[in-house]
Design a protein around this motif. Structure first.
Motif, PDB file in Angstrom:
ATOM      1  N   TRP A  49       0.875  -1.110  -0.099  1.00  0.00           N
ATOM      2  CA  TRP A  49      -0.079  -0.027  -0.004  1.00  0.00           C
ATOM      3  C   TRP A  49       0.853   1.214  -0.013  1.00  0.00           C
ATOM      4  CZ3 TRP A  49      -0.271  -3.182   4.525  1.00  0.00           C
ATOM      5  CH2 TRP A  49       0.529  -2.502   5.599  1.00  0.00           C
ATOM      6  N   MET A  50       0.128   2.639  -0.468  1.00  0.00           N
ATOM      7  CA  MET A  50       0.820   3.635  -0.172  1.00  0.00           C
ATOM      8  C   MET A  50      -0.302   4.665   0.748  1.00  0.00           C
ATOM      9  SD  MET A  50       1.364   6.579  -2.925  1.00  0.00           S
ATOM     10  CE  MET A  50       2.469   5.627  -4.003  1.00  0.00           C
ATOM     11  N   PRO A  51       0.298   4.916   2.059  1.00  0.00           N
ATOM     12  CA  PRO A  51      -0.597   5.632   3.142  1.00  0.00           C
ATOM     13  C   PRO A  51      -0.614   7.085   2.609  1.00  0.00           C
ATOM     14  CG  PRO A  51       1.810   5.768   3.729  1.00  0.00           C
ATOM     15  CD  PRO A  51       1.785   4.736   2.456  1.00  0.00           C
ATOM     16  N   ASP A  52      -1.837   7.410   3.025  1.00  0.00           N
ATOM     17  CA  ASP A  52      -2.091   9.000   3.004  1.00  0.00           C
ATOM     18  C   ASP A  52      -2.280   9.490   4.659  1.00  0.00           C
ATOM     19  OD1 ASP A  52      -2.225   9.603   0.380  1.00  0.00           O
ATOM     20  OD2 ASP A  52      -4.288   8.772   0.162  1.00  0.00           O
ATOM     21  N   ASP A 272       7.765   7.401  12.174  1.00  0.00           N
ATOM     22  CA  ASP A 272       7.180   5.885  12.400  1.00  0.00           C
ATOM     23  C   ASP A 272       7.365   5.207  11.190  1.00  0.00           C
ATOM     24  OD1 ASP A 272       6.294   6.854  15.038  1.00  0.00           O
ATOM     25  OD2 ASP A 272       4.372   7.594  13.907  1.00  0.00           O
ATOM     26  N   VAL A 273       7.843   3.827  11.429  1.00  0.00           N
ATOM     27  CA  VAL A 273       8.377   2.999  10.077  1.00  0.00           C
ATOM     28  C   VAL A 273       7.470   1.577  10.120  1.00  0.00           C
ATOM     29  CG1 VAL A 273       9.878   1.808   8.854  1.00  0.00           C
ATOM     30  CG2 VAL A 273      10.652   3.858   9.810  1.00  0.00           C
ATOM     31  N   MET A 274       6.745   1.579   9.064  1.00  0.00           N
ATOM     32  CA  MET A 274       6.017   0.386   9.109  1.00  0.00           C
ATOM     33  C   MET A 274       6.304  -0.280   7.851  1.00  0.00           C
ATOM     34  SD  MET A 274       3.502  -1.557   7.640  1.00  0.00           S
ATOM     35  CE  MET A 274       2.685  -0.394   6.436  1.00  0.00           C
ATOM     36  N   VAL A 275       6.942  -1.546   7.973  1.00  0.00           N
ATOM     37  CA  VAL A 275       7.248  -2.379   6.856  1.00  0.00           C
ATOM     38  C   VAL A 275       6.683  -3.769   6.847  1.00  0.00           C
ATOM     39  CG1 VAL A 275       9.291  -3.611   5.828  1.00  0.00           C
ATOM     40  CG2 VAL A 275       9.380  -1.075   6.163  1.00  0.00           C
ATOM     41  N   ALA A 289       6.519  -4.299   1.093  1.00  0.00           N
ATOM     42  CA  ALA A 289       6.005  -2.583   1.081  1.00  0.00           C
ATOM     43  C   ALA A 289       5.981  -2.113   2.553  1.00  0.00           C
ATOM     44  CB  ALA A 289       4.715  -2.427   0.362  1.00  0.00           C
ATOM     45  N   GLY A 290       5.477  -0.741   2.454  1.00  0.00           N
ATOM     46  CA  GLY A 290       5.788  -0.250   3.864  1.00  0.00           C
ATOM     47  C   GLY A 290       5.341   1.410   3.540  1.00  0.00           C
ATOM     48  N   THR A 291       5.660   2.046   4.775  1.00  0.00           N
ATOM     49  CA  THR A 291       5.880   3.811   4.865  1.00  0.00           C
ATOM     50  C   THR A 291       6.476   4.174   6.160  1.00  0.00           C
ATOM     51  OG1 THR A 291       4.055   5.394   5.104  1.00  0.00           O
ATOM     52  CG2 THR A 291       3.626   3.566   6.155  1.00  0.00           C
TER      53      THR A 291
END
Length: 390
Positions: A49-52, A272-275, A289-291
């Motif tokens: 995904w790509m977050p907003d 903050d890192v989410m992977v 993926a991640g953000t």
């Protein structure tokens, strides 16, 4: 990283455990989850995904029509907060919290709490909680399951209560209460930060993830919710506080053949890192993926932005399942070494959700210092598969 991902093998996998997993195969069709996960899906946690970044106020996040190809997700209602904090009655849904909390005396405790609601032949609810005493490494875990949904219907929130458990939220206020014979969690949380709505890389529909044959899911996170309260372990009550990661996911999707490695990290620089890394039932890598996000917004991480290198492993003395508990994470912003506070983070939830997963607190070093949670799900199936091939 090689296309095939599998935990290090060479350890005997007990016959009794293999037989038990086979007996529970049917149950997995209706409820198989991941951490913390979390936490913690998690871990959450099998998405690309790509977050907003959204504000904390009410918001409807609509798809963007730029003349590109149509998406399946665009046919569904857009993410609508805070209304979508409430339960949806979908095939699978969960609410998940994790955090590393500090006491005034310098002691530290890590926890994750999750509520899972699944609808198969019947609807049922499972609740999981674990606390790790970071002074001693001692781990306390509790779980419960019931038919139906033990919840009050409230607008713009949720309220699950069963016995000594309560997981609830209304607007920015959240409540966590869990208790067992040797552990209890009592936290009040207040959300003041942005919400991150996740979407697949290249997708125009924030808050919705298309898993292809596995279905479509809604997903969003609140990476830093301020928490205060008490942790009770071994008869001792300690007042604690700190940032908590919250995930909410729901939809008509099937994760029964998937596994994942999911990272939710708070860095000392405020980001903050989410992977996550998703793999199939054979251990083949499916996607990564991640953000990276902070108070100013979020930056998406595509698969080519991320390199995950497995390090040391730990094998559970109970289930004989091996887990990769040390990782090197390479991102555009730098290289990070992720290691557990303690290697034993296994959560044996066979009695409530027919699976076993790893969920625990981790330290981050390298290009930035930090801490967070790692969740690993699907390793039980990989170990069972490896044992069947021997």
């Amino acid at each position: 990283m090689p296309d095939d991902f599998s935990p290090r093998s060479g350890r005997a996998y007990s016959r009794s455990y293999r037989e038990e997993l086979q007996r529970r195969r049917a149950a997995r069709r209706y409820l198989l989850l991941g951490v913390g996960v979390l936490v913690a899906v998690a871990a959450t946690l099998f998405m690309t995904w790509m977050p907003d970044a959204l504000s904390g106020r009410a918001a409807t996040v609509a798809a963007v029509d730029d003349g590109g190809p149509a998406e399946r997700t665009a046919a569904l209602p857009p993410l609508n907060l805070p209304a979508d904090d409430a339960a949806h009655g979908s095939g699978m849904e969960w609410w998940y919290y994790n955090g590393i909390l500090d006491a005034a005396n310098g002691e530290r405790y890590a926890f994750h709490v999750a509520v899972f609601v699944a609808t198969g032949l019947v609807k049922h609810t499972a609740m999981h909680a674990a606390v790790t005493d970071l002074q001693t490494g001692k781990r306390y875990a509790s779980q419960t399951r019931t038919g139906g949904v033990p919840a009050q219907a409230i607008a713009n929130g949720f309220d699950f209560s069963q016995g000594r458990w309560r997981v609830a939220a209304a607007g920015p206020s959240h409540t966590l209460r869990t208790a067992s014979d040797d552990m209890a969690i009592s936290l009040d949380l207040k959300d003041a930060g942005p919400v991150v709505a996740h979407r697949a890389a290249g997708s125009k529909t924030p808050g919705l993830l298309d898993f292809g044959k596995a279905g479509i899911s809604y997903y969003y996170s609140r990476p830093r919710i301020a928490a205060k309260g008490d942790i009770v372990v071994g008869g001792k009550t300690v007042s604690v506080s700190g940032p908590v990661w919250f995930d909410h996911q729901w939809g008509e999707f099937d994760a029964s053949t998937l596994g994942w490695n999911w990272f939710a990290l708070h860095l000392a620089n405020g980001s903050d890192v989410m992977v996550y890394q998703l793999f199939d039932a054979e251990g083949r890598k499916v996607m990564t993926a991640g953000t990276v996000s902070d108070a100013k917004g979020a930056v998406p991480l595509k698969g080519e932005d991320i390199e995950l290198t497995p390090g040391a492993s730990w094998t559970s003395p109970v289930t004989r399942i091996p887990y990769v508990v040390e990782w090197r994470l390479r991102l555009p912003s730098g290289v990070y070494d992720v290691k557990p506070f303690y290697p034993d983070g296994e959560f044996d939830s066979r009695q409530t959700t027919a699976n076993v997963y790893w969920e625990g607190p981790v330290r981050v070093s390298g290009s930035a210092e930090g801490q967070g949670f790692l969740e690993m799900s699907g390793y039980d199936r990989l170990a069972n598969l490896a044992a069947g091939r021997r």
